[in-house]
Design a protein around this motif. Structure first.
Motif, PDB file in Angstrom:
ATOM      1  N   LYS A   1      -2.679   3.408  -4.523  1.00  0.00           N
ATOM      2  CA  LYS A   1      -3.079   4.229  -5.605  1.00  0.00           C
ATOM      3  C   LYS A   1      -1.528   4.314  -6.636  1.00  0.00           C
ATOM      4  O   LYS A   1      -0.590   4.766  -6.024  1.00  0.00           O
ATOM      5  CB  LYS A   1      -3.355   5.737  -5.083  1.00  0.00           C
ATOM      6  N   LEU A   2      -1.949   3.834  -7.567  1.00  0.00           N
ATOM      7  CA  LEU A   2      -0.486   3.761  -8.468  1.00  0.00           C
ATOM      8  C   LEU A   2      -0.373   5.251  -9.271  1.00  0.00           C
ATOM      9  O   LEU A   2       0.999   5.100  -9.609  1.00  0.00           O
ATOM     10  CB  LEU A   2      -0.954   2.762  -9.747  1.00  0.00           C
TER      11      LEU A   2
ATOM     12  N   TYR B   1       0.995  -1.396   0.087  1.00  0.00           N
ATOM     13  CA  TYR B   1       0.149   0.065  -0.005  1.00  0.00           C
ATOM     14  C   TYR B   1       0.866   1.321   0.020  1.00  0.00           C
ATOM     15  O   TYR B   1       2.175   1.144   0.161  1.00  0.00           O
ATOM     16  CB  TYR B   1      -0.890   0.028   1.273  1.00  0.00           C
ATOM     17  N   ASN B   2       0.224   2.420  -0.321  1.00  0.00           N
ATOM     18  CA  ASN B   2       1.217   3.711  -0.402  1.00  0.00           C
ATOM     19  C   ASN B   2       0.165   4.814   0.087  1.00  0.00           C
ATOM     20  O   ASN B   2       1.017   6.041   0.352  1.00  0.00           O
ATOM     21  CB  ASN B   2       1.642   3.965  -1.790  1.00  0.00           C
ATOM     22  N   PHE B   3      -0.953   4.421   0.571  1.00  0.00           N
ATOM     23  CA  PHE B   3      -1.652   5.623   1.237  1.00  0.00           C
ATOM     24  C   PHE B   3      -2.525   4.971   2.407  1.00  0.00           C
ATOM     25  O   PHE B   3      -2.939   3.679   2.404  1.00  0.00           O
ATOM     26  CB  PHE B   3      -2.651   6.395   0.438  1.00  0.00           C
ATOM     27  N   ALA B   4      -2.535   5.636   3.583  1.00  0.00           N
ATOM     28  CA  ALA B   4      -3.418   5.320   4.672  1.00  0.00           C
ATOM     29  C   ALA B   4      -4.413   6.162   5.080  1.00  0.00           C
ATOM     30  O   ALA B   4      -3.809   7.635   5.307  1.00  0.00           O
ATOM     31  CB  ALA B   4      -2.546   4.664   5.845  1.00  0.00           C
ATOM     32  N   ILE B   5      -5.651   6.157   5.322  1.00  0.00           N
ATOM     33  CA  ILE B   5      -6.460   7.025   5.763  1.00  0.00           C
ATOM     34  C   ILE B   5      -6.790   6.873   7.115  1.00  0.00           C
ATOM     35  O   ILE B   5      -7.098   5.862   7.498  1.00  0.00           O
ATOM     36  CB  ILE B   5      -7.977   7.328   5.050  1.00  0.00           C
ATOM     37  N   ILE B   6      -6.519   7.809   8.018  1.00  0.00           N
ATOM     38  CA  ILE B   6      -6.496   7.653   9.614  1.00  0.00           C
ATOM     39  C   ILE B   6      -7.290   8.848   9.936  1.00  0.00           C
ATOM     40  O   ILE B   6      -7.407   9.725   9.331  1.00  0.00           O
ATOM     41  CB  ILE B   6      -5.314   7.535  10.368  1.00  0.00           C
ATOM     42  N   CYS B   7      -7.904   8.596  11.308  1.00  0.00           N
ATOM     43  CA  CYS B   7      -8.755   9.722  11.665  1.00  0.00           C
ATOM     44  C   CYS B   7      -8.225   9.845  13.233  1.00  0.00           C
ATOM     45  O   CYS B   7      -8.180   8.738  14.095  1.00  0.00           O
ATOM     46  CB  CYS B   7     -10.227   9.277  11.712  1.00  0.00           C
ATOM     47  N   ARG B   8      -8.183  11.178  13.487  1.00  0.00           N
ATOM     48  CA  ARG B   8      -7.789  11.364  15.083  1.00  0.00           C
ATOM     49  C   ARG B   8      -8.769  10.894  16.164  1.00  0.00           C
ATOM     50  O   ARG B   8      -9.957  10.771  15.658  1.00  0.00           O
ATOM     51  CB  ARG B   8      -7.646  12.937  15.144  1.00  0.00           C
ATOM     52  N   VAL B   9      -8.284  10.881  17.484  1.00  0.00           N
ATOM     53  CA  VAL B   9      -9.194  10.079  18.394  1.00  0.00           C
ATOM     54  C   VAL B   9     -10.235  11.316  18.870  1.00  0.00           C
ATOM     55  O   VAL B   9      -9.486  12.344  19.546  1.00  0.00           O
ATOM     56  CB  VAL B   9      -8.447   9.503  19.331  1.00  0.00           C
ATOM     57  N   PRO B  10     -11.418  11.037  19.208  1.00  0.00           N
ATOM     58  CA  PRO B  10     -12.146  12.199  19.417  1.00  0.00           C
ATOM     59  C   PRO B  10     -12.317  12.011  21.355  1.00  0.00           C
ATOM     60  O   PRO B  10     -12.214  11.010  21.658  1.00  0.00           O
ATOM     61  CB  PRO B  10     -13.612  12.097  19.014  1.00  0.00           C
ATOM     62  N   ASN B  11     -12.606  13.211  21.731  1.00  0.00           N
ATOM     63  CA  ASN B  11     -12.796  12.997  23.274  1.00  0.00           C
ATOM     64  C   ASN B  11     -13.923  12.141  23.605  1.00  0.00           C
ATOM     65  O   ASN B  11     -13.963  11.556  24.680  1.00  0.00           O
ATOM     66  CB  ASN B  11     -13.303  14.591  23.718  1.00  0.00           C
TER      67      ASN B  11
ATOM     68  N   GLY C   1     -12.573  11.984  -4.142  1.00  0.00           N
ATOM     69  CA  GLY C   1     -12.295  12.809  -4.784  1.00  0.00           C
ATOM     70  C   GLY C   1     -10.758  13.343  -4.735  1.00  0.00           C
ATOM     71  O   GLY C   1      -9.977  13.689  -5.604  1.00  0.00           O
ATOM     72  N   ASP C   2      -9.997  12.746  -3.606  1.00  0.00           N
ATOM     73  CA  ASP C   2      -8.565  12.953  -3.457  1.00  0.00           C
ATOM     74  C   ASP C   2      -7.858  11.872  -3.967  1.00  0.00           C
ATOM     75  O   ASP C   2      -6.806  11.987  -4.747  1.00  0.00           O
ATOM     76  CB  ASP C   2      -8.196  12.754  -1.925  1.00  0.00           C
ATOM     77  N   LEU C   3      -8.179  10.230  -3.755  1.00  0.00           N
ATOM     78  CA  LEU C   3      -7.338   9.262  -4.459  1.00  0.00           C
ATOM     79  C   LEU C   3      -7.874   9.088  -5.447  1.00  0.00           C
ATOM     80  O   LEU C   3      -7.083   8.011  -6.386  1.00  0.00           O
ATOM     81  CB  LEU C   3      -7.453   8.190  -3.140  1.00  0.00           C
ATOM     82  N   ARG C   4      -9.242   9.436  -6.000  1.00  0.00           N
ATOM     83  CA  ARG C   4      -9.720   9.234  -7.327  1.00  0.00           C
ATOM     84  C   ARG C   4      -9.956   7.755  -7.704  1.00  0.00           C
ATOM     85  O   ARG C   4      -9.442   7.139  -8.816  1.00  0.00           O
ATOM     86  CB  ARG C   4      -9.053  10.024  -8.582  1.00  0.00           C
ATOM     87  N   MET C   5     -10.309   6.875  -6.572  1.00  0.00           N
ATOM     88  CA  MET C   5     -10.554   5.581  -6.792  1.00  0.00           C
ATOM     89  C   MET C   5     -11.928   5.170  -7.606  1.00  0.00           C
ATOM     90  O   MET C   5     -12.673   6.073  -7.473  1.00  0.00           O
ATOM     91  CB  MET C   5     -10.231   4.856  -5.419  1.00  0.00           C
ATOM     92  N   ASN C   6     -11.930   4.035  -7.876  1.00  0.00           N
ATOM     93  CA  ASN C   6     -13.233   3.613  -8.395  1.00  0.00           C
ATOM     94  C   ASN C   6     -13.912   3.073  -7.218  1.00  0.00           C
ATOM     95  O   ASN C   6     -13.990   2.230  -6.778  1.00  0.00           O
ATOM     96  CB  ASN C   6     -13.267   2.100  -9.272  1.00  0.00           C
ATOM     97  N   VAL C   7     -15.102   4.115  -6.902  1.00  0.00           N
ATOM     98  CA  VAL C   7     -15.931   4.245  -5.653  1.00  0.00           C
ATOM     99  C   VAL C   7     -17.087   3.288  -6.046  1.00  0.00           C
ATOM    100  O   VAL C   7     -17.818   3.784  -7.003  1.00  0.00           O
ATOM    101  CB  VAL C   7     -16.065   5.386  -5.150  1.00  0.00           C
TER     102      VAL C   7
END
Length: 285
Positions: free
Chosen positions: A275-276, A6-16, A104-110
């Motif tokens: 994402k190539l 893989y070359n990308f990882a989507i992560i999200c910060r920890v909420p309170n 929108g960003d990675l332009r994958m086949n969604v």
């Protein structure tokens, strides 16, 4: 496509709000220690960077206490991303931002799930690199599993009955630890699911039988195996890694107590993508 690369990882910060409103926090009277959970999250973020992965980091949303467990929001294999339809109402709003990034960003086949009755959590989908298993149970139903089969026709997709298993998601008790190596949690309920998987599998796998669910929580990516520290895994399960894991695989140990308290762990924090072709509008940390 090279499996587990893989070359990308989507992560999200920890909420309170993770402290008392996450799926697993009711098991702990004092709630989750959010500051420690954030330290663990930051460790995973840096570990992924060191595995040659570009990070796309989302801002936490207090309306969704479990938003840091991004893996449940989509199933991504190759250039195709199937948007999940989480089985719990508290998580269904999380997919909107993920959809924007993937499309929108990675332009994958969604791909969207067409069946309005379908439910699907990404944590119920195990990609072995050769085929796909979908656990049908508490969060994912038959229609959700069928959506996986339709989205990824190039792979054999097998449904397994996960409803009688104590765990919430398939990847809470099964994870790939390497090519053809599957880490499996203990318990007769898990063994029953394993038997189903072996009955329908198109390929053989080396089963690495661990002695706790936590020891099964790991992530194999770009020639690295990210797993819990010995103290959390226990000596027996830690020793299984020495026995089964190829010495060429780089092992990275992390302390993940608090996020595990919240109900998920290492394997559920990133949504990994390959994402190539890069685009200029991709921003990552």
């Amino acid at each position: 496509m090279s499996a587990f690369h893989y070359n990308f990882a989507i992560i999200c910060r920890v909420p309170n709000s993770l402290k008392n409103r996450s799926v697993g926090s009711d098991n702990y009277p004092n709630g989750v220690d959010v500051e420690k959970a954030r330290q663990e999250y930051e460790t995973i973020r840096e570990v992924l960077k060191n595995c040659d992965i570009n990070i796309i980091e989302l801002v936490e949303d207090e309306s969704y206490p479990d938003c840091c467990f991004v893996d449940d929001t989509a199933v991504v294999i190759g250039n195709t991303a199937l948007i999940a339809r989480p089985g719990h109402s508290s998580r269904q709003g999380e997919v909107g931002e993920i959809r924007k990034v993937l499309k929108g960003d990675l332009r994958m086949n969604v791909v969207e799930i067409g069946n309005a009755k379908a439910t699907l959590d990404g944590g119920d989908v195990l990609f072995t690199g050769k085929e796909i298993f979908v656990g049908v149970g508490k969060r994912t139903n038959e229609a959700g599993a069928q959506a996986v089969a339709e989205a990824f026709p190039e792979y054999a997709v097998s449904k397994v009955n996960f409803g009688n298993c104590e765990a919430l998601h398939l990847k809470d008790v099964f994870n790939m630890a390497g090519r053809n190596v599957m880490a499996v949690a203990p318990g007769p309920d898990v063994q029953a699911v394993l038997q189903q998987m072996q009955d329908v599998a198109n390929y053989p796998y080396h089963v690495m039988q661990m002695d706790s669910r936590l020891a099964t929580d790991m992530l194999y990516v770009n020639g690295h195996l990210i797993h819990h520290v010995r103290q959390e895994m226990g000596n027996k399960s830690y020793g299984m890694l020495d026995q089964f894991i190829d010495p060429d695989v780089k092992r990275i140990e992390v302390d993940m107590k608090q996020l595990t308290f919240a109900g998920r762990g290492i394997s559920s924090l990133p949504l990994l993508c390959l994402k190539l072709k890069f685009y200029k509008n991709i921003i990552y940390g």
